[in-house]
Design an enzyme around this catalytic site. Structure first.
Site, PDB file in Angstrom:
ATOM      1  N   ASP A  14      43.976  44.994  27.711  1.00 31.29           N
ATOM      2  CA  ASP A  14      42.663  44.387  27.471  1.00 31.29           C
ATOM      3  C   ASP A  14      42.735  43.185  26.538  1.00 31.29           C
ATOM      4  O   ASP A  14      41.714  42.545  26.281  1.00 31.29           O
ATOM      5  CB  ASP A  14      41.700  45.429  26.864  1.00 31.29           C
TER       6      ASP A  14
ATOM      7  N   ASP B   4      36.233  47.688  29.424  1.00 30.88           N
ATOM      8  CA  ASP B   4      37.255  48.500  30.080  1.00 30.88           C
ATOM      9  C   ASP B   4      36.649  49.887  30.298  1.00 30.88           C
ATOM     10  O   ASP B   4      35.625  50.229  29.692  1.00 30.88           O
ATOM     11  CB  ASP B   4      38.480  48.561  29.156  1.00 30.88           C
TER      12      ASP B   4
ATOM     13  N   ARG C 119      40.238  48.257  40.319  1.00 28.98           N
ATOM     14  CA  ARG C 119      41.641  47.864  40.548  1.00 28.98           C
ATOM     15  C   ARG C 119      41.940  46.482  39.950  1.00 28.98           C
ATOM     16  O   ARG C 119      42.660  45.678  40.538  1.00 28.98           O
ATOM     17  CB  ARG C 119      41.959  47.846  42.048  1.00 28.98           C
TER      18      ARG C 119
END
EC number: 7.6.2.1
Length: 1190
Positions: free
Chosen positions: A864, A425, A834
């Site tokens: 996540d 992430d 995105r």
């Protein structure tokens, strides 16, 4: 005092009471139907219908076992392992006449091993049990009747009870909020244990129950709650309350969930709705997916291979035995000493086939030590100890948050040393998720001279001095300095210190910062001693906006249920004035809306809609006359994105009374709807008013890179690990963050896959959905195919793949994903922009399944979780977004940079230790097992054991198992410093060099050689000449004890040769294991002949006083170890592995020679590698990559 507090504080989130009024019409038809059948009579837990409904008690159990189930369930878990089940069968057969040894000697080791594992299981489960006891025995005040509340344990709560929860206490069950210490019946709740979010949530009771402020007010309270059945959805609740013959809708706003905590509120009163395992938090507590390392899976295959070898040996021996037994009759009693004419079934020549079958079963028992009985438990012990070392590593302790690394599972330690691809992430993982307001665009004018890390990186990339805001810097010489205010790093003398009043568009600036000060859901907290205001906000972005408004003269300082108050600068008088805005409605932010708005009435009576949101949804909502600054604002937003900043668009509009009243009534109806599409109805209403907006400008906040991220990525890249970034940010932001952290570099060819082309946009405006989807998919496939062709053509160049969320949706379809993966694998770095949480998980699955290599996912937020659970290893970062990712992870760390040490040091060590440990386990068992087989062959496959019963049984448990555990915990081929200095060492794990079939078979062959040398040297040395000075030859007891001594010495000395890093404990365990053999031989030999059998005084009377015993032991040990020593020396000298080279550097002292170290380290850096080292090389030697192409 309590009353004063209630008058003093009127904090609310604007869910005005009238939203809870409305009557019930057709919307409530779901109540009472399947899924909505729960009925709770409040304040009557002992009511007549309570027994009929059989609601769960509030006792919660998280243990794996109960007192009754521990023994059967734990035994079942142990015997599911094929090796343990095999030994159970062997143990049962040992009670039959087939057994070549006593049953006790076969059963005791199994009991020890199974017992040790069960004790470990018991200890782990007891820890869970203690947590359950602590939680179930927590106390809360419960209504006993007549307005009297008494402390009661949580476990005794029942559905319908009224409870009083006080400040900083956890809610004991799922409650409906009735009232609080605030007059407007609000309370603040921390839900970190549920969703990992650290910001406080605001809850508000129905207006009809808000007056229940005191304990005695609840004495006669009666209400019936009808609601949905227990479910796992934390964010929804559909129900109604019947109170005083009126129906009132209940929403998530009135629901307080178990394990969340009451904050900033003296107390609340609530009614228990769901208890125990019916509560939403327990409904959510599913077991994480079971993960097993590749090494462990391969170990199972080796066990099966050994089973195959064992059965083959038994089969060959049994066939031979059957043939020879038949020949005993036909050949005139060749084996006369067996007396075949009077033999029982086991040696009867007339029944040779049956004798062969019995022999087969006998030798299965005899060769059972071929399978390492203590392997599983030894590995479990080692992994737990390795995890403790990971947890205790001071270099992975983050002092700022007081968080060490935490291995939440020990199953995957060695997998940390084999990671091929990291999927990360961005926000909160690579960056801090600690926002700073740094720039803004107001009325088409850019403000803010601050320089971001990305801009510095861009300037370095272009090889030019920093030129950001050069024009402004020339016109207004300033020295940008770091602000001491957290969340604020804005510097522009045109705006600071009230200078904005001199700007030509000061009225727009005033509206801009006024919107920042009013349009939010933050709660001010005023320190009564210093008067300093801090804010409790729902996100770091929102806190940064409110702080920026305060620092620039628009201080938000008070919120009540119906108003927001700010101190702002009056541009006419130059003095600060207090302004109050009536807060009529909040239209909240969510990921689908991507915006939030408030409707307020100012002191002049004007109705205003203030709105802020993402550019993708805000520009399309502007009025025709509100687009004056649009072009410039878009330009500035693109510039801010290029600088790695997160942007939001600010806009407003004035409303008429009629328009607001119509909207308000529709919103009220939507909120009162008790149905599953309630949120959709609310969104539909808000869409109708958030339009025709007038643009004010845009904000830009910086989410700084975490400390050490570029250096960490550089080291991981040198280690040959690929890094994919999966982020929800815009493409421009992600690309520039990629440059800042050296994931991208100058000269790297970018393959950008996007659906932002003019053709696709035109199609989206005019075409049908099916046509758009078809054209979009064709476009994505074409771009992927072109990218693949580029990569194939220029194999020496470094490529970066960047793909947006829309394109990714098509790239992940079944018929395209293989093509996409082939392209991605050929690129040095991959950035997916995105991306939704589901897409993150799907990409992770694609990489894991498509490459079949080890994947690691790292993230810090609830979005996540899917990615972490899908990957082979999930790493959670305990950051600003709370603990949701940590709770779903396998290992938790506090900062991304700790990944470097976790993988390159602990990962490499754990992989090497476990691999060597398993190889050695099979080596020592093959060495031992083959000597048994050779002796049995030497005795005409008669089933005669070479060793005493207890020698056979205790080999794996006492004489050889402890040194291998020490190797698994302490051994280091290379120190931590050298692991980090030479990252390419990590590739030994990625390529699985230390646990390849070649290496495994090599160790097995070493065991075979050792066994042959031991047996034949002992056999030749002891037969047929005299063994001692009395002329006595060696019998099979002496032969067995001597050969066993040689085996114990050889396998322990082999361990000493295999160890790279000796500790005192390893010395004690290796030489202590050998000493233990002699001590055991003395003690066991001193016991009665009926128990000691063939070992009776064998050492004292036969071995100890005989020089030949010691000479044979010495010669055999040296001879058995020479082949390994020669092989190892040749490999180290002429064909060293990477760790061998580094050991040479350390041994010769060359680690101080930077030139030599650099030559070795160059192997780490390839033309396609990312990181600032590769960037530096590319800059200093730009022709290097081209030469590769030739």
């Amino acid at each position: 005092m309590r009353g004063e507090r209630r008058k003093k504080l009127h904090l609310s989130k604007i869910y005005s009471f009238k939203c809870g009024r409305g009557g019930f019409k057709e919307e409530h038809s779901q109540i009472g139907r399947p899924g909505f059948s729960r009925v709770v009579v409040c304040n009557e837990p002992d009511g007549a219908d309570t027994g009929i409904r059989h609601y769960a008690s509030n006792y919660v159990r998280t243990t794996k076992y109960t007192a009754a189930s521990f023994l059967p369930k734990s035994l079942f878990e142990q015997f599911r392992r094929v090796a343990n089940f095999y030994f159970l069968v062997i143990g049962c057969l040992s009670f039959t006449p087939l057994a070549p040894y006593s049953a006790v000697s076969a059963i005791i080791p199994l009991i020890v091993i199974i017992g040790a594992t069960m004790v470990k299981e018991f200890i782990e489960d007891w820890q869970r049990k203690k947590q359950d006891i602590e939680m179930n025995n927590r106390k809360v005040k419960v209504h006993q009747g007549g307005g009297i509340f008494k402390h009661t344990e949580w476990r005794n709560l029942r559905v319908g009870d009224l409870v009083k929860v006080e400040k900083d206490q956890f809610f004991p069950a799922d409650l409906v909020l009735l009232s609080s210490s605030y007059e407007d019946a609000i309370c603040y709740v921390e839900t970190m244990n549920l969703d990992g979010e650290t910001n406080l949530k605001l809850k508000q009771a129905l207006e009809v129950t808000s007056s229940l402020h005191e304990e005695h007010d609840l004495g006669d309270f009666k209400a019936i709650v009808k609601c949905e059945d227990p479910n796992a959805n934390l964010y929804s609740f559909v129900g109604s309350m019947e109170f005083e013959e009126q129906q009132y809708p209940l929403s998530p706003q009135q629901l307080l969930l178990r394990d969340s905590k009451l904050r900033n509120t003296d107390h609340i009163y609530g009614a228990v709705i769901f208890t125990g395992h019916d509560t939403k938090v327990i409904q959510n507590s599913t077991d994480p997916p079971s993960k097993r390392s590749k090494v462990e899976k391969k170990m199972d295959k080796i066990i099966y291979l050994l089973f195959g070898v064992l059965f083959l040996m038994a089969f060959i021996g049994s066939v031979y035995f059957g043939i020879v037994t038949r020949e005993d009759k036909e050949g005139g009693h060749q084996r006369w000493y067996l007396r075949p004419e009077t033999a029982d079934i086991f040696f009867d020549p007339d029944r040779a086939p049956i004798a062969a079958v019995y022999h087969f079963l006998t030798v299965l028992l005899l060769y059972s030590n071929f399978i390492p009985i203590s392997l599983y438990v030894s590995i479990e012990i080692v992994k737990v100890l390795q995890s403790i070392f990971i947890n205790q590593d001071i270099h992975m302790y983050y002092e700022e948050t007081d968080k060490p690394a935490h291995a939440r599972t020990s199953n995957l330690n060695e997998e940390l040393g084999q990671v091929d691809t990291i999927l990360s992430d961005k926000t909160g993982t690579l960056t801090c998720n600690s926002m700073e307001f740094i720039k803004c665009s107001i009325a088409a004018t850019a403000y803010g001279y601050g320089v971001t890390e990305v801009e510095r990186s861009m300037a370095n990339r272009k090889g030019s001095p920093l030129a950001v805001s050069a024009k402004h810097a020339a016109e207004h010489p300033v020295s940008p300095k770091k602000s001491s205010v957290k969340g604020f790093n804005f510097d522009d003398e045109r705006v600071n210190n009230g200078n904005w009043v001199n700007e030509s568009h000061s009225n727009v600036i005033q509206q801009f910062f006024r919107l920042l000060a009013v349009c939010h859901t933050a709660v001010p907290d005023v320190d009564e001693n210093t008067g300093k205001i801090t804010y409790e906000a729902e996100s770091p972005d929102e806190a940064a906006f409110v702080i920026a408004a305060r620092e620039l003269g628009f201080e938000f300082f008070k919120r009540t249920q119906t108003s927001v108050s700010i101190n702002e600068l009056n541009p006419v008088t130059g003095k600060r004035v207090e302004r109050s805005y009536d807060l009529l409605s909040i239209l909240e932010f969510n990921s689908a809306r991507k915006r939030m708005s408030v409707i307020v009435r100012d002191e002049e009576g004007k109705l205003m809609l203030l709105s802020k949101g993402a550019d993708s949804v805000m520009f399309e909502r502007l009025a025709r006359n509100g687009r004056e600054y649009e072009e410039k604002t878009r330009e500035h937003c693109n510039e801010y994105a290029d600088a790695g900043l997160r942007t939001l668009i600010l806009a407003y509009r004035e409303l008429s009374e009629d328009e607001f009243q119509a909207f308000d009534s529709k919103l009220l109806a939507a909120k009162n709807s008790v149905s599953t599409d309630r949120e959709a109805l609310i969104d539909e209403v808000t869409e109708s008013i958030e339009k025709d907006l007038i643009l004010l400008g845009a904000t830009a906040v910086e989410d700084k890179l975490q400390q050490g991220v570029p250096e960490c990525i550089d080291k991981l890249a040198q280690a040959g690990i690929k890094l994919w970034v999966l982020t929800g940010d815009k493409m421009e932001t992600a690309i520039n963050i990629g440059y800042a952290c050296s994931l991208l570099r100058q000269g790297m060819k970018q393959i950008i896959i996007t659906l932002e082309s003019p053709e696709i946009k035109a199609q989206e405006k005019n075409g049908e959905k099916s046509e758009i989807a078809r054209a979009s998919k064709q476009s994505v496939v074409r771009q992927i195919t072109e990218g693949k062709a580029q990569v194939a053509k220029l194999t020496s160049d470094a490529f970066a793949l960047i793909i947006d969320g829309k394109s990714l949706a098509y790239a992940l379809e079944d018929d395209v994903k293989k093509l996409f993966l082939e392209l991605a694998v050929g690129c040095a770095s991959v950035i997916c922009c995105r991306s939704s949480p589901k897409q993150k998980a799907l990409v992770t699955r694609l990489v894991k399944d498509g490459t079949t290599k080890t994947t690691l996912a790292i993230g810090d937020g609830a979005n996540d979780v899917g990615m972490l659970q899908e990957a082979d290893i999930g790493i959670g970062i305990s950051g600003v977004e709370g603990m949701q990712a940590v709770m779903s992870s396998d290992i938790a760390i506090a900062q991304f940079r700790f990944l470097e040490r976790l993988l390159l040091v602990h990962g490499h060590w754990c992989y090497r230790r476990i691999s060597t440990m398993i190889c050695y386990f099979f080596y020592k068992n093959i060495t031992y097992g083959i000597t048994v087989f050779l002796y049995e062959a030497f005795t005409s496959f008669s089933g005669q054991p070479a060793y005493n019963d207890w020698f056979l049984s205790l080999y794996n448990v006492f004489f050889t198992s402890l040194p291998v555990v020490a190797l698994g915990v302490f051994d280091q081929d290379v120190s931590a410093r050298f692991c980090l200095k030479f990252p390419m060492l990590y590739q030994e794990g990625v390529q699985n060099l230390l646990f390849s079939w070649r290496r495994i078979i090599g160790w097995m062959f070493n065991g075979l050689c050792s066994a042959i040398i031991i047996f034949f040297f002992c056999e030749r040395a002891l037969s047929p000449q005299a063994f001692n000075e009395d002329g006595k030859p060696a019998d099979f007891q002496i032969f067995g004890a001597t050969m066993y001594t040689c085996v114990v010495w050889v396998v322990n000395c082999q361990m000493a040769l295999a160890i790279s890093y000796f500790t005192l404990l390893q010395h004690i365990l290796i030489w202590g294991s050998i000493a233990l053999w002699y001590i055991f031989l003395l003690a066991y030999g001193a016991m009665s002949p009926s128990f000691a059998t063939t070992a009776y005084k064998v050492f004292v009377q036969s071995l100890a006083a005989t020089p030949a015993y010691y000479f044979i032991t010495f010669i055999v040990v040296v001879s058995a170890l020479v082949p390994y020593f020669i092989y190892n020396a040749i490999q180290m000298r002429f064909f060293p592995m990477y760790h061998g080279r580094i050991q040479w550097i350390r041994h010769e002292g060359w680690y101080e020679d930077p030139e030599y170290c650099n030559i070795v380290r160059q192997r780490s850096i390839r033309p396609t590698t990312v990181g600032f080292t590769a960037r530096s090389l590319a800059r200093t030697n730009p022709l290097q990559e081209r030469s590769h192409g030739r």
